[in-house]
Design a protein around this motif. Structure first.
Motif, PDB file in Angstrom:
ATOM      1  N   ARG A  16       8.684   2.448  10.976  1.00  0.00           N
ATOM      2  CA  ARG A  16       7.808   3.615  10.928  1.00  0.00           C
ATOM      3  C   ARG A  16       6.439   3.182  10.400  1.00  0.00           C
ATOM      4  NH1 ARG A  16      11.246   8.428  10.607  1.00  0.00           N
ATOM      5  NH2 ARG A  16      13.373   7.781  10.240  1.00  0.00           N
ATOM      6  N   PRO A  17       5.714   2.370  11.151  1.00  0.00           N
ATOM      7  CA  PRO A  17       4.461   1.808  10.636  1.00  0.00           C
ATOM      8  C   PRO A  17       3.391   2.846  10.301  1.00  0.00           C
ATOM      9  CG  PRO A  17       4.692   1.339  12.969  1.00  0.00           C
ATOM     10  CD  PRO A  17       5.989   1.951  12.521  1.00  0.00           C
ATOM     11  N   ASP A  18       3.464   4.025  10.894  1.00  0.00           N
ATOM     12  CA  ASP A  18       2.451   5.046  10.623  1.00  0.00           C
ATOM     13  C   ASP A  18       2.829   5.968   9.471  1.00  0.00           C
ATOM     14  OD1 ASP A  18       0.882   4.072  12.685  1.00  0.00           O
ATOM     15  OD2 ASP A  18       1.894   5.324  14.171  1.00  0.00           O
ATOM     16  N   ASP A  19       4.025   5.805   8.922  1.00  0.00           N
ATOM     17  CA  ASP A  19       4.474   6.626   7.798  1.00  0.00           C
ATOM     18  C   ASP A  19       3.738   6.164   6.543  1.00  0.00           C
ATOM     19  OD1 ASP A  19       5.908   7.660   5.568  1.00  0.00           O
ATOM     20  OD2 ASP A  19       7.722   7.806   6.768  1.00  0.00           O
ATOM     21  N   PRO A  20       3.143   7.085   5.778  1.00  0.00           N
ATOM     22  CA  PRO A  20       2.400   6.681   4.575  1.00  0.00           C
ATOM     23  C   PRO A  20       3.285   6.253   3.410  1.00  0.00           C
ATOM     24  CG  PRO A  20       2.376   9.056   4.799  1.00  0.00           C
ATOM     25  CD  PRO A  20       3.032   8.516   6.046  1.00  0.00           C
ATOM     26  N   GLY A  21       4.600   6.406   3.533  1.00  0.00           N
ATOM     27  CA  GLY A  21       5.492   5.941   2.471  1.00  0.00           C
ATOM     28  C   GLY A  21       5.766   6.955   1.386  1.00  0.00           C
ATOM     29  N   CYS A  22       5.687   8.223   1.722  1.00  0.00           N
ATOM     30  CA  CYS A  22       5.929   9.271   0.721  1.00  0.00           C
ATOM     31  C   CYS A  22       7.281   9.954   0.900  1.00  0.00           C
ATOM     32  CB  CYS A  22       4.822  10.318   0.789  1.00  0.00           C
ATOM     33  SG  CYS A  22       3.215   9.628   0.374  1.00  0.00           S
ATOM     34  N   ARG A  23       7.908   9.766   2.039  1.00  0.00           N
ATOM     35  CA  ARG A  23       9.151  10.461   2.360  1.00  0.00           C
ATOM     36  C   ARG A  23      10.257  10.174   1.349  1.00  0.00           C
ATOM     37  NH1 ARG A  23      12.680   8.874   6.610  1.00  0.00           N
ATOM     38  NH2 ARG A  23      11.166   7.242   6.977  1.00  0.00           N
ATOM     39  N   HIS A  24      10.331   8.952   0.854  1.00  0.00           N
ATOM     40  CA  HIS A  24      11.395   8.557  -0.072  1.00  0.00           C
ATOM     41  C   HIS A  24      10.927   8.494  -1.526  1.00  0.00           C
ATOM     42  CE1 HIS A  24      14.073   7.780   3.219  1.00  0.00           C
ATOM     43  NE2 HIS A  24      13.241   6.892   3.741  1.00  0.00           N
ATOM     44  N   LEU A  25       9.746   8.983  -1.803  1.00  0.00           N
ATOM     45  CA  LEU A  25       9.183   8.840  -3.141  1.00  0.00           C
ATOM     46  C   LEU A  25      10.026   9.528  -4.216  1.00  0.00           C
ATOM     47  CD1 LEU A  25       6.917   7.267  -4.328  1.00  0.00           C
ATOM     48  CD2 LEU A  25       5.415   9.219  -4.029  1.00  0.00           C
ATOM     49  N   HIS A  46       0.820  -1.218   0.000  1.00  0.00           N
ATOM     50  CA  HIS A  46       0.000   0.000   0.000  1.00  0.00           C
ATOM     51  C   HIS A  46       0.853   1.267   0.000  1.00  0.00           C
ATOM     52  CE1 HIS A  46       1.048  -0.484   4.227  1.00  0.00           C
ATOM     53  NE2 HIS A  46       0.803   0.807   4.371  1.00  0.00           N
ATOM     54  N   ARG A  47       2.097   1.164   0.394  1.00  0.00           N
ATOM     55  CA  ARG A  47       2.959   2.354   0.422  1.00  0.00           C
ATOM     56  C   ARG A  47       3.374   2.722  -1.000  1.00  0.00           C
ATOM     57  NH1 ARG A  47       6.587   3.185   5.366  1.00  0.00           N
ATOM     58  NH2 ARG A  47       7.997   3.870   3.727  1.00  0.00           N
ATOM     59  N   PRO A  48       3.222   3.970  -1.391  1.00  0.00           N
ATOM     60  CA  PRO A  48       3.548   4.352  -2.773  1.00  0.00           C
ATOM     61  C   PRO A  48       5.023   4.170  -3.132  1.00  0.00           C
ATOM     62  CG  PRO A  48       2.912   6.283  -1.489  1.00  0.00           C
ATOM     63  CD  PRO A  48       2.665   5.084  -0.634  1.00  0.00           C
ATOM     64  N   ASP A  49       5.932   4.338  -2.164  1.00  0.00           N
ATOM     65  CA  ASP A  49       7.344   4.148  -2.479  1.00  0.00           C
ATOM     66  C   ASP A  49       7.640   2.688  -2.804  1.00  0.00           C
ATOM     67  OD1 ASP A  49       6.939   3.354   0.187  1.00  0.00           O
ATOM     68  OD2 ASP A  49       8.588   4.550   0.996  1.00  0.00           O
ATOM     69  N   ILE A  50       7.071   1.779  -2.017  1.00  0.00           N
ATOM     70  CA  ILE A  50       7.286   0.350  -2.251  1.00  0.00           C
ATOM     71  C   ILE A  50       6.554  -0.101  -3.518  1.00  0.00           C
ATOM     72  CG2 ILE A  50       6.794  -1.956  -1.326  1.00  0.00           C
ATOM     73  CD1 ILE A  50       7.530  -0.790   1.445  1.00  0.00           C
ATOM     74  N   ALA A  51       5.334   0.362  -3.710  1.00  0.00           N
ATOM     75  CA  ALA A  51       4.577   0.008  -4.923  1.00  0.00           C
ATOM     76  C   ALA A  51       5.312   0.451  -6.176  1.00  0.00           C
ATOM     77  CB  ALA A  51       3.189   0.631  -4.868  1.00  0.00           C
ATOM     78  N   ALA A  52       6.038   1.562  -6.104  1.00  0.00           N
ATOM     79  CA  ALA A  52       6.747   2.083  -7.271  1.00  0.00           C
ATOM     80  C   ALA A  52       7.966   1.250  -7.647  1.00  0.00           C
ATOM     81  CB  ALA A  52       7.174   3.531  -7.012  1.00  0.00           C
ATOM     82  N   ILE A  53       8.610   0.636  -6.665  1.00  0.00           N
ATOM     83  CA  ILE A  53       9.828  -0.123  -6.973  1.00  0.00           C
ATOM     84  C   ILE A  53       9.525  -1.589  -7.309  1.00  0.00           C
ATOM     85  CG2 ILE A  53      10.509  -0.861  -4.641  1.00  0.00           C
ATOM     86  CD1 ILE A  53      12.852   0.663  -7.292  1.00  0.00           C
ATOM     87  N   LEU A  54       8.404  -2.113  -6.848  1.00  0.00           N
ATOM     88  CA  LEU A  54       8.090  -3.526  -7.077  1.00  0.00           C
ATOM     89  C   LEU A  54       8.109  -3.942  -8.547  1.00  0.00           C
ATOM     90  CD1 LEU A  54       5.378  -4.268  -4.372  1.00  0.00           C
ATOM     91  CD2 LEU A  54       7.766  -5.020  -4.421  1.00  0.00           C
ATOM     92  N   PRO A  55       7.553  -3.143  -9.478  1.00  0.00           N
ATOM     93  CA  PRO A  55       7.585  -3.576 -10.878  1.00  0.00           C
ATOM     94  C   PRO A  55       8.994  -3.657 -11.473  1.00  0.00           C
ATOM     95  CG  PRO A  55       5.990  -1.811 -10.563  1.00  0.00           C
ATOM     96  CD  PRO A  55       6.767  -1.933  -9.301  1.00  0.00           C
ATOM     97  N   ARG A  56       9.978  -3.083 -10.783  1.00  0.00           N
ATOM     98  CA  ARG A  56      11.358  -3.079 -11.288  1.00  0.00           C
ATOM     99  C   ARG A  56      12.121  -4.322 -10.866  1.00  0.00           C
ATOM    100  NH1 ARG A  56       8.281   0.579 -12.288  1.00  0.00           N
ATOM    101  NH2 ARG A  56       8.882   2.539 -13.205  1.00  0.00           N
ATOM    102  N   LEU A  57      11.492  -5.181 -10.062  1.00  0.00           N
ATOM    103  CA  LEU A  57      12.165  -6.397  -9.604  1.00  0.00           C
ATOM    104  C   LEU A  57      12.023  -7.488 -10.648  1.00  0.00           C
ATOM    105  CD1 LEU A  57      11.016  -6.672  -5.886  1.00  0.00           C
ATOM    106  CD2 LEU A  57      13.101  -5.647  -6.775  1.00  0.00           C
TER     107      LEU A  57
END
Length: 137
Positions: free
Chosen positions: A114-123, A13-24
């Protein structure tokens, strides 16, 4: 998770992780060896003495993975860009397949602590990395 030994699903659900997954894709390098899994920040420099490695975090991964983690750290925390990735790719076999795994590794560790971080910090860093990998966001 970076090498498929655990499910990434809890963090998709985190946008940073969702963005890198297709590159694996499958790792280009299949031979593993003992590596330092967290080299950046664990080397002391005190000229003229030689560098000293502290806090060894062992891993059983392809040799170039530790370099990919150092480059991922530079992208995520120090605004590194394509020139650094280009240099690493020239030196490390399969860097283009190890680099997205290293980024995923760091992002998942961040998500765990950081479970409450929405995952945008490293986007922004992930966007730079995916552009280098050939897939813009």
């Amino acid at each position: 998770m970076a090498f498929g030994q655990a499910a990434v699903a809890p963090y998709r659900h985190r946008p940073d992780i969702a963005a890198i997954l297709p590159r694996l894709g499958p790792p280009a390098v299949k031979t593993n060896q003992l590596i330092h899994n967290d080299l950046a920040g664990n080397v002391l420099f005190d000229d003229p003495r030689p560098p000293a490695v502290i806090d060894f975090t062992p891993g059983w991964r392809p040799a170039g993975y530790q370099t990919a983690v150092v480059v991922a750290d530079a992208f995520l925390w120090h605004d590194a860009g394509p020139a650094l990735a280009d240099q690493a790719a020239a030196l490390v076999d399969g860097f283009d397949t190890l680099f997205p795994r290293a980024i995923l590794f760091r992002l998942v560790v961040d998500a765990i602590f950081r479970p409450d971080d929405p995952g945008c910090r490293h986007l922004a860093a992930v966007k730079r990395a995916t552009r280098w990998l050939g897939g813009g966001m």
